[in-house]
Design a protein around this motif. Structure first.
Motif: not given
Lengths: 635, 106, 176
Positions: A612-616, B27-28, B30-36, C99-101
């Motif tokens: 979803y965030s990607t689309v956003a 956006l990419t 997988r690990n929730l910590i890295i997302v944070l 995402a990359a794009a």
């Protein structure tokens, strides 16, 4: 006194409201007592009104403003003419007797007070109908008597036949009522008023305020539509089929509603609207022919019916046909006269039949027999009614029926006269067939015969009074009385003459008497003391197809079923197909469309926040790019 | 400390690149910590922009720096709550993989 | 171009290279714990950039809060969860590509915008701190102009603290 005529319908209404308040737990004595007292009072007021009307002539309508529609004002109220003075007298008398009789007949029924509520409501509606000063008010009470008829025919609603008969009577009369309503609206449209006098003045002058149809045609159209209402209510051919089925109701109901009063409302309607019919020869001819066909057809059907009440019901249809014919050939006074005499002798026949049914608990003629020894009073009164119906001098029916026959012949309708004479022969035959089967011979079912007994005084007193009326009512318009009724009725009209009156014709009288006696003789030969060669079964076999035709009521029910029900089913099938394959198909296409779109969209709902965030983010990208390029971010 | 006139564009470019790297990570990964962590990166990029813009504009002042301070504070609160949530989720699900936390499967 | 080059700019560009290198490492490393280390590098670099542009107080706060507290907190979190977790190898799924794009295009748009905008020259003669040292000036600003937001932020921190404690607490069986 005439100004108090409003009391006549109001007293039964008061009784109705009183019983309504008491509810269904009211004791039988109170329910019956209050009703009888109220309607007896109503009868006494009617008698006073009748006397006053006789001395004064018609008294203008008493009107109250009801509502204003645009420029038109609608009023309600009551009026007393000599015609409806006679009607309220007959209706309230028969009502009183039937209400008294019902106390015995309905004794022990768990909905006894409800029965009396309905009856009082009916009596109120019927009297108010008769006293209505305009067509709209008449229509309202017209529907109310129909409603009461429905409620009372279906009174024993737990019997499936009664429930079906109630529905049938309501629906079939509806057809006529719809015609009447259209006719009334058309008359209002064309004349700007519901009031009889205005409408009749416009009809008489042929001046309607409608441009798209000529005056004469409009008059005929309106008259025929009004007559359609009368056909439904008075069970005329082709809408007569409901009345015999309505016999599923309690017998006092049959006597009051389906013999003496409500079914006569159709005849009253035609009589009340007589100036309208007089303005249209075509409508009058239609009335006459419908009446004659009904009279003969119903008489032929009545010949073979096994159910005692059905025989009398067809007899009612037949006699109503006589009245219509009288009005149709122009013999206004004779139609009303026959209405009056018929009300008495037919109510008598029904009540006597009710007494028989009450005693032996069956309606099948071939399960009765020999009841004279058990029910002598009933037998004698039934005999009076049967003689009146058959038209034997000096009973009531003789005078009125003979007048109608003479009028039919004198006005140049020999075919109609012939039909009526044949019907008269059948009438004498079938009513005495009933008499002989019920009261003479050996008991066909001894165990039933064994415990048969006369009812209490509440049942026998009405029989006696009605028997007296059936015997003497004919003299009101006999030469012996100087044709009193004619002169009485004609005072309603400024010309002191409405329609046609026939001079006395002694050979004709003798002829019709002879025909009646022939019918009685034949019935006696077949059913009283039959020789072996003339037993009823052999007769039936000898007449074969004709017997079956009559017994199956000329297959009219079947014809209607085929014509209406199959047509209805056919239309329903077409509509069903359209519904299924056109409308539903559209709905399904829409559904399928949404479904397939959502199947595609389903893949966008991964449930992953990052998707979803990607689309956003892509959306933000687009917005930023747009802002930069368009909104002047870039110089 | 002395002030060195560094071109505004270069500073903003640094912020923009950092922001986009953070975005990609958020956006990419997988690990929730890295997302944070990636989100923190984006916040940092925004902070750089705030500090830079506090020098520019019609009324140069310290407002931008104060805003950056507020952002740092809010980011601290955010990471604390975020990590607490992560721990709770991990205890419940024995995973910190974003895809495994999908409730919308089947 | 060279005319503009001064000491500060040289330092800035070196720092930028370091920060971006750390950021790229952050994205590309596969062990979670190394990623946290790369994050620390980024925070340190950013703090240095703040010092360079004369925002000393912000830089110190960055050092304390980000490079110190947050990095350590994240490391704790990693240790408390599955610290041996590896990011899976990069696979170009549709989402990855999208995402990359999004990231690359957004970066391009931003850079292009920055490039094509004419920025006003930095006013070298204006003293942002109005005679005080930077921390004093920021302090005065915070407590004079931003007193209410400051208090609100402190409230937010308290709420965040309590919330974090409640969320991270080991659930006992008895408290439903």
């Amino acid at each position: 006194m005439v100004a108090y005529a409003w009391l006549v319908p109001l007293l039964p209404l008061a009784a109705y409201v009183f019983l309504l308040v008491l509810g269904r737990r009211a004791p039988e004595g109170v329910a019956a007592g209050v009703s009888v007292v109220c309607s007896l009072a109503s009868f006494l007021v009617s008698a006073a009104v009748f006397r006053a009307a006789a001395s004064q002539g018609p008294v203008g309508p008493y009107l109250f403003h009801w509502l204003t529609l645009g420029s038109a004002s609608i009023s309600f109220g009551f009026e007393v003419t000599r015609l409806n003075a006679l009607m309220i007298l007959v209706v309230s008398l028969v009502s009183t007797l039937v209400l008294l009789y019902s106390a015995g007949y309905m004794h022990g029924d768990e909905r006894f007070p409800v029965f009396y509520q309905y009856l009082n409501l009916f009596v109120f509606s019927m009297l108010a109908l008769v006293l209505s000063p305009n067509l709209l008010q008449l229509y309202i009470f017209w529907e109310m008597v129909g409603l009461c008829s429905y409620l009372l025919v279906g009174f024993w609603y737990f019997k499936p036949e009664a429930a079906l008969a109630a529905k049938k009577s309501f629906i079939v009369t509806r057809i006529g009522d719809t015609g009447l309503l259209i006719g009334i609206v058309l008359l209002y449209w064309a004349s700007g008023s519901f009031d009889y006098s205005t409408v009749f003045a416009a009809a008489g002058a042929g001046q309607w305020s409608l441009g798209w149809v000529s005056g004469q045609e409009l008059t005929t159209l309106c008259a025929l539509l009004v007559f359609l209402g009368a056909v439904g209510k008075s069970a005329q051919f082709p809408l007569h089929v409901w009345l015999p089925d309505a016999m599923e109701g309690p017998t006092p109901v049959s006597a009051l509603i389906h013999a003496a009063t409500m079914v006569a409302a159709g005849v009253y309607l035609v009589a009340r609207c007589y100036p309208l019919f007089q303005a249209s020869p075509g409508a009058l001819a239609t009335v006459a022919w419908i009446g004659a066909i009904t009279a003969l057809l119903a008489a032929l059907i009545a010949l073979t019916q096994r159910d005692i009440k059905r025989v009398i019901a067809y007899s009612t249809v037949s006699q109503l046909g006589y009245m219509m014919l009288a009005l149709g050939v122009g013999a206004y006074a004779y139609g009303v006269f026959h209405l009056m005499t018929h009300a008495f002798f037919k109510a008598l026949l029904f009540l006597a039949a009710g007494s028989v049914i009450h005693a032996v608990d069956t309606q099948d003629l071939f399960e009765m027999g020999g009841l004279y020894r058990k029910l002598p009073l009933t037998a004698w009164t039934f005999l009076a009614g049967a003689l009146a119906l058959a038209g034997v001098v000096p009973f009531a029916g003789f005078w009125s029926k003979d007048d109608i026959l003479a009028a039919a012949l004198n006005t140049g309708h020999p075919v109609l006269w012939g039909m009526l004479l044949l019907a008269a022969f059948c009438t004498a035959f079938y009513i005495f067939r009933v008499y002989f089967l019920v009261f003479t011979g050996a008991p066909r079912q001894p165990e039933r015969w064994q415990h048969a007994h006369e009812g209490s005084w509440v049942m026998t007193l009405p029989l006696l009074v009605l028997a007296a009326m059936a015997t003497i009512a004919g003299f009101f318009n006999s030469p012996l009385n100087g044709d009193g009724l004619e002169h009485f009725l004609f005072a309603d009209s400024p010309q002191h003459q409405i329609g046609y009156t026939a001079p006395e014709n002694v050979p004709l009288m003798l002829l019709s008497l002879l025909v009646a006696l022939l019918g009685i003789g034949l019935a006696a030969a077949v059913y009283w003391r039959p020789r072996q060669s003339q037993r009823p079964e052999r007769w039936a076999r000898a007449w074969g197809p004709f017997y079956t035709l009559s017994y199956r009521k000329f297959y009219l029910d079947e014809v209607y079923y085929a014509a209406l029900v199959y047509t209805g089913k056919g239309i329903a099938a077409v509509v069903d197909w359209i519904d299924r394959y056109v409308i539903d198909a559209l709905v399904r296409v829409v559904g399928r469309l949404v479904y397939s779109v959502s199947v595609l969209l389903k893949f966008s709902q991964t449930g992953q926040v990052q998707a979803y965030s990607t689309v956003a983010a892509l959306g933000v990208l687009v917005l930023v790019a747009w802002a930069m390029l368009r909104a002047g971010g870039v110089h | 400390m002395a002030y060195f006139p560094i071109p505004t564009g270069s500073l903003l470019a640094l912020g923009a690149i950092l922001f986009c790297i953070g975005l990609y990570g958020a956006l990419t990964k997988r690990n929730l910590i890295i997302v944070l962590v990636s989100v923190e990166l984006m916040l940092n990029a925004a902070n750089i922009n705030l500090v830079v813009f506090s020098r520019l504009g019609l009324n140069p002042g310290l407002n931008g720096q104060v805003f950056a301070l507020f952002t740092i504070t809010v980011a601290a609160a955010e990471i604390a709550v975020g990590l607490a949530l992560l721990l709770a989720v991990f205890r419940l699900r024995k995973t910190s993989d974003v895809n495994d936390l999908n409730e919308n499967k089947n | 171009m060279l005319a503009y080059l001064n000491g500060g700019m040289v330092v800035f560009y070196l720092l930028s290279v370091c920060i971006l290198a750390c950021a790229v490492l952050l994205i590309n490393l596969r062990k979670v714990i190394y990623m946290a280390l790369a994050l620390g590098g980024i925070f340190l670099g950013c703090a240095a950039v703040y010092f360079l542009v004369g925002a000393e107080f912000v830089g110190v706060a960055q050092l304390l809060v980000y490079a110190g507290a947050i990095t350590i907190l994240i490391m704790f979190a990693i240790m408390l969860t599955n610290h041996e977790a590896m990011e899976p190898a990069l696979r170009w799924t549709w989402r990855q590509v999208a995402a990359a794009a999004a990231a690359v295009l957004l970066c391009a748009v931003l850079l292009w915008t920055i490039r094509s905008t004419v920025w006003p020259p930095s006013p070298a003669d204006v003293d942002l701190n109005q005679g005080n040292s930077n921390p004093v000036a920021v302090g005065i600003m915070l407590f004079r102009d931003y007193a209410v937001p400051f208090e609100l932020v402190s409230l937010l921190l308290i709420v965040g603290l309590v919330g974090a404690v409640i969320l991270a607490r080991e659930r006992k069986e008895e408290d439903e």
